[in-house]
Design an enzyme around this catalytic site. Structure first.
Site, short mmCIF file in Angstrom:
data_model
loop_
_atom_site.label_atom_id
_atom_site.label_comp_id
_atom_site.label_asym_id
_atom_site.label_seq_id
_atom_site.Cartn_x
_atom_site.Cartn_y
_atom_site.Cartn_z
N ARG A 196 0.86 -1.19 0.00
CA ARG A 196 0.00 0.00 0.00
C ARG A 196 0.89 1.24 0.00
NH1 ARG A 196 -4.42 -1.74 4.67
NH2 ARG A 196 -5.34 -3.51 3.55
N ASP A 234 2.27 5.01 -0.26
CA ASP A 234 1.74 6.27 0.25
C ASP A 234 1.52 7.28 -0.87
OD1 ASP A 234 1.76 5.40 2.89
OD2 ASP A 234 3.76 6.19 3.29
N TYR A 250 12.31 -1.95 -3.32
CA TYR A 250 12.08 -0.52 -3.50
C TYR A 250 13.35 0.16 -4.03
CZ TYR A 250 7.63 -0.52 -0.98
OH TYR A 250 6.33 -0.73 -0.59
N ARG A 302 11.51 5.48 3.81
CA ARG A 302 11.74 6.92 3.80
C ARG A 302 12.49 7.40 5.04
NH1 ARG A 302 6.01 9.29 3.03
NH2 ARG A 302 7.14 11.25 3.39
#
Length: 257
Positions: free
Chosen positions: A51, A53, A112, A203
């Site tokens: 999911r 952001d 990622y 992040r």
């Protein structure tokens, strides 16, 4: 009902994240479900591997959907892409999968990429798709700091206070940092791989490593922050626009054939 896995690419800028929003704000999930509704009337609910952001992009998101018809996979992807226009969402592939396949729960890893550009001139073509800073970073120092995060750890420091995961313990299998020249500067590409991530973990890690690369933190400070198990010990959380979900691993790759 036939089940299909979808390999999805999207630009996250216009969306409030992957997940359908209660207030009706645009989301990637809602856009795809609306396109499915154009093919087979009625409510559709799809599940994704991650999911993402608001503002986060994807080049290899995976979701699954159940259809009433046993669609030809190529025709399903073509039809979905037609109905997704003009949203910046593309179904790269659709494949028929077993009924027990689940995009989220069957996944064994997520990958990622974070893109950070250092240059004085404003970013033009990559605006909204990279995090821009002005001064170059010390790659060796960032790699030294990142090494403290590899393996299984309590990542409370690098976890959002809103994270709903039951445990802060995660196993980070890879953090690699590559560089590439860009006009007027350098792009730093952070690749991270794990079975799963905590909310804002990537992040938070990138924001902390940027402080190391800029000289504000010593590489050993990353280890101290990790061991503190305290969100207040984390470096700044970097902005979302440089983050991409690039791939999802499964015991058997549904898109390999």
């Amino acid at each position: 009902m036939p089940r299909f896995a979808l390999l999805i690419e999207y630009d996250g800028l216009p969306f409030h994240g992957w997940q359908r929003q209660a207030g009706g704000q645009p989301s990637v999930q809602a856009a795809i479900e609306a396109a499915l509704g154009r093919l087979e009337p009625g409510p559709h609910t799809i599940a994704a591997a991650g999911r993402t952001d608001a503002g986060v992009h994807a080049t290899g998101q995976v979701a699954h959907c159940d259809m009433a018809r046993d669609w030809d996979p190529f025709r399903l992807s073509e039809a979905l892409n037609f109905h997704l226009k003009p949203a910046p969402v593309a179904i790269l592939r659709a494949v028929r999968v077993a009924d027990d396949f689940h995009a989220r729960f069957s996944a064994t890893e997520r990958r990622y990429l974070f893109r950070l550009q250092a240059r004085r001139a404003p970013v033009t073509h990559d605006r909204g798709r990279v995090w821009q800073i002005l001064n170059p970073l010390d790659v060796a120092a960032m790699r030294e700091g990142a090494a403290h995060l590899i393996g299984s750890h309590d990542f409370t420091t690098f976890r959002s206070t809103l994270c709903q995961a039951k445990s802060p313990v995660k196993t980070l299998d890879e953090i690699s940092i590559a560089t590439a020249p860009v006009p007027g500067g350098t792009e730093y590409r952070f690749s991270l791989r794990a079975r799963s991530f905590l909310h804002n973990q990537v992040r938070s890690i990138i924001g902390t490593l940027e402080r190391v690369g800029a000289g504000g933190w010593d590489p050993a400070d990353v280890k101290a922050a990790l061991e503190a198990r305290d969100r207040a010990a984390c470096g700044p959380v970097c902005p979302p626009q440089g983050l991409y979900l690039t791939g999802v691993g499964y015991p058997v790759d549904p898109f390999a054939a």
